[in-house]
Design a protein around this motif. Structure first.
Motif, PDB file in Angstrom:
ATOM      1  N   GLU A 136       0.818  -1.223   0.000  1.00 49.10           N
ATOM      2  CA  GLU A 136       0.000   0.000   0.000  1.00 49.10           C
ATOM      3  C   GLU A 136       0.845   1.264   0.000  1.00 49.10           C
ATOM      4  OE1 GLU A 136      -2.504  -0.336   3.405  1.00 49.10           O
ATOM      5  OE2 GLU A 136      -3.870  -1.728   2.419  1.00 49.10           O
ATOM      6  N   HIS A 137       2.108   1.137   0.419  1.00 53.65           N
ATOM      7  CA  HIS A 137       2.961   2.319   0.479  1.00 53.65           C
ATOM      8  C   HIS A 137       3.898   2.441  -0.717  1.00 53.65           C
ATOM      9  CE1 HIS A 137       1.715   2.511   4.701  1.00 53.65           C
ATOM     10  NE2 HIS A 137       2.126   3.769   4.661  1.00 53.65           N
ATOM     11  N   GLU A 138       3.787   1.541  -1.642  1.00 53.59           N
ATOM     12  CA  GLU A 138       4.762   1.515  -2.740  1.00 53.59           C
ATOM     13  C   GLU A 138       4.721   2.733  -3.636  1.00 53.59           C
ATOM     14  OE1 GLU A 138       6.339  -2.697  -4.260  1.00 53.59           O
ATOM     15  OE2 GLU A 138       4.147  -2.575  -4.190  1.00 53.59           O
ATOM     16  N   TRP A 139       3.621   3.468  -3.596  1.00 49.87           N
ATOM     17  CA  TRP A 139       3.508   4.637  -4.470  1.00 49.87           C
ATOM     18  C   TRP A 139       4.318   5.821  -3.948  1.00 49.87           C
ATOM     19  CZ3 TRP A 139       1.545   9.027  -2.225  1.00 49.87           C
ATOM     20  CH2 TRP A 139       0.875   8.846  -1.005  1.00 49.87           C
ATOM     21  N   LEU A 140       4.726   5.781  -2.684  1.00 51.18           N
ATOM     22  CA  LEU A 140       5.475   6.899  -2.102  1.00 51.18           C
ATOM     23  C   LEU A 140       6.883   6.967  -2.703  1.00 51.18           C
ATOM     24  CD1 LEU A 140       4.403   6.528   1.608  1.00 51.18           C
ATOM     25  CD2 LEU A 140       4.151   8.602   0.232  1.00 51.18           C
ATOM     26  N   PRO A 141       7.541   8.161  -2.623  1.00 54.88           N
ATOM     27  CA  PRO A 141       8.895   8.259  -3.179  1.00 54.88           C
ATOM     28  C   PRO A 141       9.857   7.341  -2.431  1.00 54.88           C
ATOM     29  CG  PRO A 141       8.266  10.315  -2.103  1.00 54.88           C
ATOM     30  CD  PRO A 141       7.062   9.468  -2.099  1.00 54.88           C
ATOM     31  N   THR A 142      10.764   6.737  -3.184  1.00 55.28           N
ATOM     32  CA  THR A 142      11.690   5.779  -2.595  1.00 55.28           C
ATOM     33  C   THR A 142      13.124   6.272  -2.672  1.00 55.28           C
ATOM     34  OG1 THR A 142      12.087   4.649  -4.673  1.00 55.28           O
ATOM     35  CG2 THR A 142      10.243   3.867  -3.384  1.00 55.28           C
ATOM     36  N   ILE A 143      13.912   5.755  -1.757  1.00 57.46           N
ATOM     37  CA  ILE A 143      15.369   5.936  -1.863  1.00 57.46           C
ATOM     38  C   ILE A 143      15.897   4.596  -2.338  1.00 57.46           C
ATOM     39  CG2 ILE A 143      17.497   6.195  -0.518  1.00 57.46           C
ATOM     40  CD1 ILE A 143      14.706   8.054   0.834  1.00 57.46           C
ATOM     41  N   GLU A 144      16.641   4.606  -3.407  1.00 65.14           N
ATOM     42  CA  GLU A 144      16.989   3.344  -4.048  1.00 65.14           C
ATOM     43  C   GLU A 144      18.412   2.916  -3.774  1.00 65.14           C
ATOM     44  OE1 GLU A 144      15.913   3.816  -8.152  1.00 65.14           O
ATOM     45  OE2 GLU A 144      13.789   3.649  -7.687  1.00 65.14           O
ATOM     46  N   ASN A 145      18.552   1.616  -3.771  1.00 63.30           N
ATOM     47  CA  ASN A 145      19.885   0.985  -3.782  1.00 63.30           C
ATOM     48  C   ASN A 145      20.799   1.454  -2.669  1.00 63.30           C
ATOM     49  OD1 ASN A 145      18.925  -0.227  -6.069  1.00 63.30           O
ATOM     50  ND2 ASN A 145      19.980   1.135  -7.466  1.00 63.30           N
ATOM     51  N   ILE A 146      20.534   0.950  -1.494  1.00 71.18           N
ATOM     52  CA  ILE A 146      21.451   1.222  -0.390  1.00 71.18           C
ATOM     53  C   ILE A 146      22.064  -0.099   0.070  1.00 71.18           C
ATOM     54  CG2 ILE A 146      20.108   3.228   0.353  1.00 71.18           C
ATOM     55  CD1 ILE A 146      19.388   1.594   2.860  1.00 71.18           C
ATOM     56  N   VAL A 147      23.245  -0.007   0.611  1.00 75.11           N
ATOM     57  CA  VAL A 147      23.918  -1.223   1.092  1.00 75.11           C
ATOM     58  C   VAL A 147      24.630  -0.873   2.395  1.00 75.11           C
ATOM     59  CG1 VAL A 147      26.027  -0.810  -0.274  1.00 75.11           C
ATOM     60  CG2 VAL A 147      25.440  -3.117   0.420  1.00 75.11           C
ATOM     61  N   PHE A 148      24.587  -1.783   3.348  1.00 78.86           N
ATOM     62  CA  PHE A 148      25.208  -1.516   4.645  1.00 78.86           C
ATOM     63  C   PHE A 148      25.548  -2.825   5.345  1.00 78.86           C
ATOM     64  CE2 PHE A 148      21.546  -2.659   7.245  1.00 78.86           C
ATOM     65  CZ  PHE A 148      20.504  -2.526   6.356  1.00 78.86           C
ATOM     66  N   ILE A 149      26.425  -2.723   6.317  1.00 69.28           N
ATOM     67  CA  ILE A 149      26.822  -3.875   7.131  1.00 69.28           C
ATOM     68  C   ILE A 149      25.994  -3.829   8.415  1.00 69.28           C
ATOM     69  CG2 ILE A 149      28.772  -5.030   8.276  1.00 69.28           C
ATOM     70  CD1 ILE A 149      29.180  -4.858   5.298  1.00 69.28           C
ATOM     71  N   ASP A 150      25.573  -4.984   8.910  1.00 69.18           N
ATOM     72  CA  ASP A 150      24.800  -4.990  10.152  1.00 69.18           C
ATOM     73  C   ASP A 150      25.604  -5.611  11.301  1.00 69.18           C
ATOM     74  OD1 ASP A 150      22.649  -7.774   9.144  1.00 69.18           O
ATOM     75  OD2 ASP A 150      24.617  -7.785  10.076  1.00 69.18           O
ATOM     76  N   ARG A 151      24.990  -5.659  12.455  1.00 69.78           N
ATOM     77  CA  ARG A 151      25.704  -6.116  13.668  1.00 69.78           C
ATOM     78  C   ARG A 151      26.106  -7.579  13.612  1.00 69.78           C
ATOM     79  NH1 ARG A 151      25.262  -2.434  17.982  1.00 69.78           N
ATOM     80  NH2 ARG A 151      23.742  -0.793  17.573  1.00 69.78           N
ATOM     81  N   ARG A 152      25.405  -8.357  12.785  1.00 69.13           N
ATOM     82  CA  ARG A 152      25.726  -9.786  12.696  1.00 69.13           C
ATOM     83  C   ARG A 152      26.735 -10.071  11.593  1.00 69.13           C
ATOM     84  NH1 ARG A 152      23.383  -9.423  16.973  1.00 69.13           N
ATOM     85  NH2 ARG A 152      21.541 -10.585  17.616  1.00 69.13           N
ATOM     86  N   GLY A 153      27.285  -9.020  10.988  1.00 67.08           N
ATOM     87  CA  GLY A 153      28.303  -9.200   9.956  1.00 67.08           C
ATOM     88  C   GLY A 153      27.767  -9.429   8.557  1.00 67.08           C
ATOM     89  N   PHE A 154      26.457  -9.326   8.385  1.00 73.12           N
ATOM     90  CA  PHE A 154      25.888  -9.457   7.047  1.00 73.12           C
ATOM     91  C   PHE A 154      26.085  -8.152   6.280  1.00 73.12           C
ATOM     92  CE2 PHE A 154      23.547 -13.374   6.572  1.00 73.12           C
ATOM     93  CZ  PHE A 154      23.320 -13.805   7.865  1.00 73.12           C
TER      94      PHE A 154
END
Lengths: 560, 335
Positions: free
Chosen positions: A324-342
């Motif tokens: 239902e929220h897909e029509w809102l503006p998006t920020i695309e393509n982000i990448v990050f490291i998390d606490r579990r090392g992923f």
């Protein structure tokens, strides 16, 4: 305070305000002309965006402005007639100038550490709201074309929170209202025909009684069960509850073919209610969901399902919310490291009203066992982690499998939005955020400076303002104008060229400071590791600052 | 004589004072223009760049020091503007002798050494334009890597990346190569040096970038001509170029010198340094559009651009002298 000191203060303050205002107007006009009204959808934002950008640019230029002011004052202003008096002494201009420099430096410190990052943030918000307005209106038009007029109105209400004055949106709103009134009469007319009037909130007992009188025995059961929980000893409620149960059973009792099903229904419902009381929400949801599917007309089941869903939405989400929220503006393509090392890549992120929705997530983790990989279609920020899933509905998470269902980022998702643009992220962080979040942002993979390096770079700006203002003032005083009024051509050349020179010298000083920061690597390798980079930078810059200050204070009143 | 010796000494002292900051500034600017990130450049590479740029650094410092000295000279002590050219020539001669004496050190070009850590920060997503490259150390010269292609939202992981084997620096083609195998499938990623954009305060300044471009363009023009000529002609060409710079800049600086307002003279030094490359570029462009150097100089037609500037400088000298004589006359008359 003697007249000369007063004049000196007046000259500096007035010329600062004059330069500030003139530059601000010039920058405002420049930025206004650069803003493309077509890309900035809400035209009323143009002024505030231009204002923001102009102010930000001006605050960034504060150090060279201050240095230029000091050079000009000591080289030209303090040689003019208000200062050409017999009682003139160098201290009469040096002391107030020194005091003003301290005040200016405080302004520069606050600008660099707070104001400029806040202006960057505000700019980003304005730009996002403009895009959101654009997407909202586009979606509203799409809904209107689909003849979903109720939803069109609710979406347009969101639009009007951003921009009330858009005529196209107002026209669409009126048109949708007209269409609704044509299709169905207004609520007031309906009420008038039914003879009912709007009422205030009712207790569970009152609602239960109302449903009983309307022969909706299952709905009555739902409300009376709730009422009993609150007032166990109330005889009136107990009696009405028993009567409702009997009536409900009587209704079912008439359906002889489905007697076993009925028993099953009651047993399942009891089981679900017990699970609900024991806070086993997933189990309760699962039972009520299947009962609701089988008996869609049973209102109490429907209401229980609704209650359980509301409880579950506090710790889980339905994928329908994300679609239902897909029509809102998006920020695309982000990448990050998390606490579990992923390492997590996210195709789209949608921020909305404090919620963050994630789409198309891929996760990798390298380890001794090779590479682990995981995909998820949807994710939502829940308190301090991102819950990810592929399927619709609610699914319980077994103990030990949290890692497969949750992403544990180092920072709040608001900071992840620009994580792949370190400059943009860094610009928006105030000093407080820098000090508290730098380490976590760096662990997330953002290549920004650590806390001490950040502080050291800012110190370079402050020391540059200090050193260059004092040194160039001293030099300007030694080589000051002895004319009653400087020659016009030379004054024009001076006024045009000096700002550039001063700006260049400021850049060079800040660049030199970065070399000092870099030299700390060698210092720790060759001398000692105990001195941190910020202290090293302060020490070196203090030596230079002391020399510049002594040079400034050592100037004399008489001609050289 | 005393004035000439004093001014010569002043120029030499200013050269000693400014050579390190100017050398550092030029080396860093040139390195950044060669797409080498500066955040981990290393002092060795800065020294190597300075060694390679020895002549331009010495020349720039010499010109700056000369103009500074002329801007601060007391006009009352200058008997003749033509004589004002002598101290710079003497100082230039001394510096030339030193340069020739140290030419053995300059002959061998020092190499700029780059490694993976020149371009890549560990434990960070390094921006390489269309993608992000993350490396995490697993041991000596051994890394795990994540490559994220922004346009396709495609994340790829690789383990056991060894420096020199899977991750290689290709200095000849100015790129970094990352090659690995995952589940039997080979992947190759190429990252050009220029894609690793690390902005610094100095290098991201548009004004400096514009100025550096002008200097580079001028340097290319002069170098092309220099390498085209035979050795002796090339030396003569170089000498006349240096002379032309002195001949045009000294009289303009002196004309803007004002002992009544010393700082305006210092400011004019920067103005002239900014305008000089533009003047030279205009003259080179005009000559090029006119079809090259005119033939009337015969074998020495390559000296035409520098001769134009020398003549301009002489004209400015004459104007300054006439104005100075008029000023002196009016001062005497007033007295």
């Amino acid at each position: 305070m003697d007249r000369i000191k007063k004049n000196a203060l007046l000259f500096i303050i007035v010329s600062f305000i004059l330069v500030f205002v003139i530059l601000f107007i010039a920058l405002f006009i420049f930025h206004s002309s650069k803003i493309n009204e077509q890309t900035l959808f809400v035209s009323s934002f143009k002024t505030s965006l231009a204002f923001n950008r102009a102010l930000r640019a001006l605050l960034s230029l504060l150090p060279p402005i201050i240095i230029f002011l000091f050079v000009t004052s000591f080289s030209v202003f303090f040689t003019l007639s208000p200062f050409q008096k017999e009682t003139f002494a160098y201290n009469s201009v040096a002391v107030p100038s020194f005091a003003m420099l301290i005040i200016f430096l405080i302004i520069v410190i606050f600008s660099e550490l707070f104001f400029i990052p806040l202006l960057y943030k505000k700019e980003s918000i304005i730009e996002y709201r403009s895009i959101k307005a654009y997407k909202t209106l586009l979606y509203a038009k799409e809904l209107y074309n689909r003849r979903d007029y109720d939803r069109t109105l609710s979406i347009l209400d969101l639009y009007f929170e951003i921009d009330e004055k858009n005529k196209e949106a107002q026209k669409l709103y009126t048109s949708a209202m007209d269409n609704i009134s044509k299709i169905s009469p207004s609520l007031e007319e309906e009420d008038a025909r039914a003879g009912t009037t709007p009422q205030g909130p009712k207790s569970y007992y009152e609602k239960g009684k109302e449903e009983y009188e309307n022969e909706n025995y299952y709905a009555a059961l739902f409300y009376l069960e709730r009422a009993l929980k609150l007032h166990r000893d109330n005889r009136e409620i107990q009696e009405l509850f028993e009567r409702s149960r009997k009536k409900a059973h009587d209704q079912l009792g008439e359906i002889t073919r489905k007697e076993r099903e009925t028993k099953n229904l009651i047993q399942q419902k009891e089981k679900a209610l017990t699970a609900l009381d024991d806070n086993q929400l997933y189990e309760a949801y699962s039972i009520f969901y299947s009962l609701n599917k089988k008996y869609p007309d049973l209102e109490d089941i429907n209401l229980y399902l609704h209650t359980v869903t509301e409880q579950l939405l506090k710790i889980d989400f339905l994928t329908q919310e994300l679609t239902e929220h897909e029509w809102l503006p998006t920020i695309e393509n982000i990448v990050f490291i998390d606490r579990r090392g992923f390492s997590n890549s996210v195709g789209r992120v949608i921020p909305d009203d404090g919620n963050f929705y994630f789409y198309d997530i891929t996760r990798y983790r390298t380890g001794y066992n090779g590479i682990e990989m995981q995909n998820a279609k949807y994710g939502k920020w829940m308190e301090d982690k991102i819950l990810i899933k592929n399927n619709e509905g609610f699914e319980p998470i077994t103990e030990g499998e949290e890692e497969l269902h949750y992403i544990y980022p180092f920072v709040h998702p608001g900071y992840l939005l620009y994580i792949n643009d370190p400059e943009e992220t860094g610009n928006q962080l105030t000093i407080y955020e820098r000090l508290s979040l730098s380490d976590d942002l760096r662990r997330s993979g953002l290549p920004i400076d650590g806390r001490l390096v950040y502080l050291s770079k800012k110190l370079g700006i402050f020391f540059s303002t200090w050193v260059l203002s004092l040194f160039l003032s001293g030099l300007g005083w030694r080589r000051r104008s002895v004319y009653e009024f400087p020659p016009p051509l030379k004054l024009i050349i001076f006024s045009v060229v000096t700002p550039f020179i001063v700006y260049l010298l400021h850049l060079m000083y800040v660049g030199m400071n970065e070399i000092i920061i870099y030299s700390h690597n060698y210092f720790t390798r060759l001398v000692t590791e105990r001195l941190n980079v910020a202290i090293w930078v302060i020490l070196v810059n203090c030596v230079i600052a002391v020399i510049a200050t002594l040079y400034f204070l050592a100037q004399k009143s008489g001609a050289d | 004589m005393k004035f000439i010796l004093k001014t010569t000494l002043r120029i030499l002292l200013l050269v000693l004072l400014f050579v390190i900051p100017i050398g550092l500034f030029i080396s860093i600017l040139v390195l950044s223009q060669r797409d080498i990130p500066l955040w981990n450049i290393g002092i060795r590479n800065v020294m190597a760049a300075s060694q390679n740029l020895f002549l331009p650094i010495i020349f720039s410092t010499y010109i700056f020091a000369t103009l500074f000295a002329v801007a601060l000279v007391d006009p009352m002590k200058v008997k003749s503007i033509f004589a004002l050219h002598i101290p710079p020539l003497i100082a230039g001669g001394i510096i030339l002798v030193i340069v020739i004496f140290t030419s053995g050190i300059q002959q061998k070009e020092a190499s700029i050494r780059t490694g993976h850590l020149t371009f890549l920060r560990e434990n960070s997503f390094n921006n390489t334009g269309n993608s992000l490259l993350y490396i995490r150390s697993k041991g000596p010269s051994l890394y795990d890597a994540y490559i994220y292609e922004k346009d396709y939202n495609n994340l790829v992981a690789a383990t056991q990346i060894s420096i020199g084997k899977q991750l290689r620096i290709d200095n000849n083609n100015r790129r970094i190569l990352l090659e690995f195998e995952n589940n039997g499938q080979k992947s190759l990623y190429i990252f050009p040096f220029k894609s690793f954009v690390h902005k610094t305060t100095l290098t991201q300044n548009r004004f400096l970038s514009f100025y550096a471009k002008q200097i580079r363009s001028l340097q290319r023009n002069i170098q092309n001509e220099y390498t085209r000529l035979p050795v002796n002609d090339a030396r003569l060409y170089g000498l006349f170029m240096v002379l032309s710079v002195l001949m045009i800049s000294i009289p303009i600086t002196y004309a803007l010198n004002d002992q009544g307002w010393g700082l305006s003279g210092i400011v004019s030094v920067f103005l002239i340094l900014f305008l000089l490359p533009l003047i030279y570029r205009i003259i080179f462009n005009v000559i090029e559009r006119a079809g090259g150097n005119p033939p009337f100089l015969g074998h020495y037609s390559y000296l035409f651009p520098s001769l134009i500037i020398i003549i301009l400088g002489i004209i400015v000298d004459v104007i300054a002298k006439v104005r100075g004589r008029d000023r002196l006359a009016s001062t005497k008359k007033a007295a």
